[in-house]
Motif scaffolding. Structure first.
Motif, PDB file in Angstrom:
ATOM      1  N   LEU A  95       0.845  -1.191   0.000  1.00  0.00           N
ATOM      2  CA  LEU A  95       0.000   0.000   0.000  1.00  0.00           C
ATOM      3  C   LEU A  95       0.881   1.242   0.000  1.00  0.00           C
ATOM      4  O   LEU A  95       1.715   1.413   0.887  1.00  0.00           O
ATOM      5  N   LEU A 106      -3.368   4.669   6.138  1.00  0.00           N
ATOM      6  CA  LEU A 106      -2.687   3.404   5.864  1.00  0.00           C
ATOM      7  C   LEU A 106      -2.328   2.652   7.145  1.00  0.00           C
ATOM      8  O   LEU A 106      -2.500   1.430   7.220  1.00  0.00           O
ATOM      9  N   PRO A 122       0.613  -7.204   4.699  1.00  0.00           N
ATOM     10  CA  PRO A 122       0.494  -5.833   4.199  1.00  0.00           C
ATOM     11  C   PRO A 122       1.774  -5.042   4.438  1.00  0.00           C
ATOM     12  O   PRO A 122       2.387  -5.144   5.499  1.00  0.00           O
ATOM     13  N   LEU A 143      -1.709  -0.791  -4.333  1.00  0.00           N
ATOM     14  CA  LEU A 143      -2.719   0.251  -4.156  1.00  0.00           C
ATOM     15  C   LEU A 143      -2.001   1.547  -3.838  1.00  0.00           C
ATOM     16  O   LEU A 143      -1.007   1.538  -3.106  1.00  0.00           O
ATOM     17  N   LEU A 274      -7.943   6.694  -4.529  1.00  0.00           N
ATOM     18  CA  LEU A 274      -7.268   5.405  -4.408  1.00  0.00           C
ATOM     19  C   LEU A 274      -7.124   4.818  -5.805  1.00  0.00           C
ATOM     20  O   LEU A 274      -8.102   4.715  -6.545  1.00  0.00           O
ATOM     21  N   ALA A 289      -7.957  -5.099   1.263  1.00  0.00           N
ATOM     22  CA  ALA A 289      -7.214  -3.886   1.612  1.00  0.00           C
ATOM     23  C   ALA A 289      -8.047  -2.643   1.292  1.00  0.00           C
ATOM     24  O   ALA A 289      -8.030  -1.662   2.062  1.00  0.00           O
ATOM     25  N   LEU A 293      -9.157   0.304   3.920  1.00  0.00           N
ATOM     26  CA  LEU A 293      -8.879   1.718   3.695  1.00  0.00           C
ATOM     27  C   LEU A 293     -10.154   2.546   3.737  1.00  0.00           C
ATOM     28  O   LEU A 293     -10.174   3.663   4.267  1.00  0.00           O
TER      29      LEU A 293
END
Length: 308
Positions: A95, A106, A122, A143, A274, A289, A293
């Motif tokens: 991310l 995040l 992650p 992302l 995003l 994910a 978010l």
């Protein structure tokens, strides 16, 4: 996975020079040039041509970039389908985001992901908004959070999917003994005579502040320039001026300063988006994910929330 050299060609297409593309991908310019020459030799076509001090794609190179982006999307679809067959969510998901998004969006999202999916891995990477597209296409991130603006308008290209995540209001940051400190909200008109601490002209907080103040008839009188939050907060606390800060930036309170919401017809705000590679949305790791978010974005807008 498709030939990695195709992503190098895509980067050159985006950045206009081999040097800029190499820098964005953390590669050496000589290494990128060598690999692209090898690719051109294997295909027996010229992919790049000189245009003054820059290089540009030949018609064949442009066509290959179009196909490479389509192949990337197909690869993401294949990954999504394969990952969906797994019994548990596992493996990495990277991310990317700018500093204030890391602290307020995040970080809480990754904490929740780790708590709910033990085998998921992650990873957070700091990525500036203008670098989001190349970071996605190169596979550096899966992302990317970015602030919408002129420098990121190309992120909405057909090979990248963009999701609106959050409208982030800009608040005033004032010393604790300032005349605004005990107000529930302040109009920008009331701050016309104040001295400001602001970012530089190309930075998003300053751009939004300048647009809002100009709309009501003045430009902020900037006394000091700083964008990094710790530096800005220290100067505000010392009484050197007031500042405009994104609301999510102050997810952790600081001593000797007060954050006051702005009101009126011209309230500056940032639009946080995003981005992801087209075809990856159905990948369970990516989808999970995104949900985390979105949850973090929702919590960040709740009164008194610290986004944790």
């Amino acid at each position: 996975m498709i030939d990695s050299r195709l992503n190098l060609l895509i980067a050159v297409c985006e950045y206009g020079t081999v040097t800029a593309a190499a820098e964005a991908l953390y590669r050496s310019p000589s290494g990128v040039s060598k690999q692209l020459k090898e690719l051109a030799t294997e295909l027996d076509v010229d992919l790049l041509e000189r245009h003054g001090r820059r290089v540009r794609l030949t018609p064949a190179g442009q066509r290959l970039v179009t196909h490479a982006r389509a192949l990337n999307a197909q690869w993401e679809t294949a990954l999504s389908d394969t990952t969906a067959a797994a019994r548990q969510l596992c493996g990495p998901v990277v991310l990317g985001g700018f500093p204030t998004a890391i602290s307020s969006l995040l970080t809480p999202a990754v904490v929740r992901l780790r708590a709910r999916h033990r085998l998921l891995q992650p990873v957070i990477k700091e990525i500036f908004s203008r670098e989001t597209l190349t970071a996605l296409e190169s596979g550096t991130i899966d992302l990317g959070l970015f602030v919408a603006g002129e420098s990121t308008s190309h992120v909405t290209d057909s090979h990248i999917e963009v999701i609106s995540l959050l409208d982030d209001p800009i608040d005033l940051l004032v010393p604790e003994d300032h005349r605004f400190a005990h107000s529930d909200q302040i109009s920008l008109d009331d701050a016309a005579d104040e001295e400001w601490i602001s970012g530089h002209a190309h930075q998003d907080a300053y751009i939004e502040l300048l647009a809002a103040t100009r709309a009501i008839g003045y430009a902020p009188r900037v006394a000091h320039y700083a964008q990094e939050l710790t530096a800005t907060t220290a100067m505000v606390a010392a009484g050197l001026g007031i500042s405009a800060v994104p609301r999510i930036a102050m997810s952790v309170s600081h001593p000797r300063v007060t954050q006051v919401p702005l009101t009126g017809d011209q309230v500056p705000r940032r639009r946080i988006l995003l981005a992801l590679r087209r075809g990856s949305h159905d990948n369970p790791r990516i989808a999970t994910a995104i949900t985390a978010l979105r949850d973090a974005a929702t919590r960040s807008q709740m009164p008194g929330s610290d986004a944790s």
